[in-house]
Design an enzyme around this catalytic site. Structure first.
Site, short mmCIF file in Angstrom:
data_model
loop_
_atom_site.label_atom_id
_atom_site.label_comp_id
_atom_site.label_asym_id
_atom_site.label_seq_id
_atom_site.Cartn_x
_atom_site.Cartn_y
_atom_site.Cartn_z
CG ASP A 6 -1.92 4.83 2.50
OD1 ASP A 6 -2.38 4.18 1.54
OD2 ASP A 6 -1.85 4.39 3.66
CD GLU A 22 -3.86 7.75 5.27
OE1 GLU A 22 -4.89 7.12 5.58
OE2 GLU A 22 -2.79 7.66 5.89
CD GLU A 36 -2.88 0.94 2.46
OE1 GLU A 36 -3.16 1.98 3.09
OE2 GLU A 36 -3.33 -0.19 2.75
#
Length: 278
Positions: A45, A47, A43
């Site tokens: 990210d 954010e 993953e």
């Protein structure tokens, strides 16, 4: 929003604008199929953390590899603009050699693959998602402020999406390594895959001004520095062992305090010299 699954090299470019509440998180995620890789997914990210009115917006980048969600690799930053007022460009380059996060053409973070990382470097096929979710337990001041649903609905707008990579079957565990070699080589040769001395200086300035947490300097969570961390001596001096800014202040405040300390030391040295002359 979900976008087609791609192999182990891709570049994405987002131009979003969002209206989200305190403790809600607007997230752009590259992640491998959780059904296929149930306990060892990868993953990447970007954010946007919950916002308090009149306070700077904050966001974080994160990297997980091989299901290493217990070893978060967060870096957190203040934004110098309000992302809810106008569109800005956010980008991620992911190749077998490195990962680079960008904001408005400025590289803000680079993770360079090395052998010591092993499976913790993301290498599985991933899809792109964009979502808004309730992060009341941690997103705003460590969970102090919760989502206020009186301000719902919360929205994110996107435009000018650019996605380069090699599309594959999303449930394919081990894609043919040669099938995407041409695309991988092309991506690795692009100008955004290489941080030039000029852009590295821009990245250094960004990190000096806006980064307020880095896991690489968090000796409480990681007594042994993770192998991918390129420890910068200047950055290390500005952070406690918890990875946060010393004294909880801003970078500008830190600079002012450092100048004041230098002046005090200079005055003390001058007084000492005068006493010696006497």
């Amino acid at each position: 929003m979900k976008v087609t699954t791609l192999s182990s090299a891709m570049a994405i470019l987002f131009v979003p604008r969002m209206v989200i509440a305190s403790a809600s998180s607007s997230t752009f995620i590259l992640t491998s199929n959780g059904d296929v890789f149930e306990k060892n997914h990868d993953e990447l990210d970007i954010e946007f953390l919950g916002n308090i009115e009149s306070k700077p917006w904050r966001f974080q980048t994160n990297v997980y590899g091989n299901g290493s969600t217990n070893r978060g690799r967060e870096e957190r930053y203040n934004l110098w603009f309000d992302p809810s007022k106008e569109f800005h460009r956010y980008s991620i380059l992911w190749t077998a050699k490195n990962i680079i996060f960008y904001v408005d053409e400025v590289p803000i973070r680079e993770v360079v693959r090395n052998d010591a990382m092993g499976g913790d470097y993301p290498s599985k096929p991933m899809s792109l998602y964009a979502t808004i979710w309730d992060a009341s337990s941690w997103a705003t001041n460590g969970g102090k402020y919760k989502v206020n649903y009186e301000y719902a609905p919360f929205t994110s707008e996107f435009k000018d999406l650019v996605l380069d990579g090699c599309a594959i079957d999303p449930i394919q565990k081990f894609p043919n390594s040669t099938a995407c070699s041409e695309t991988d080589t092309w991506l690795e040769s692009r100008d955004y895959a290489i941080i030039t001395p000029k852009s590295r200086s821009a990245m250094r300035r960004f990190r000096q001004r806006y980064m307020y947490y880095s896991y690489c300097y968090d000796n409480v969570r990681y007594p042994i520095t993770p192998p991918e961390c390129a420890v910068d001596s200047n950055e290390k001096q500005r952070f406690r062992n918890t990875g946060r800014l010393r004294f909880g202040g801003s970078h500008r405040k830190q600079a002012r305090m450092e100048r004041a300390r230098r002046k005090r030391r200079s005055r003390a040295a001058s007084v000492s010299d005068d006493q010696t002359d006497m």
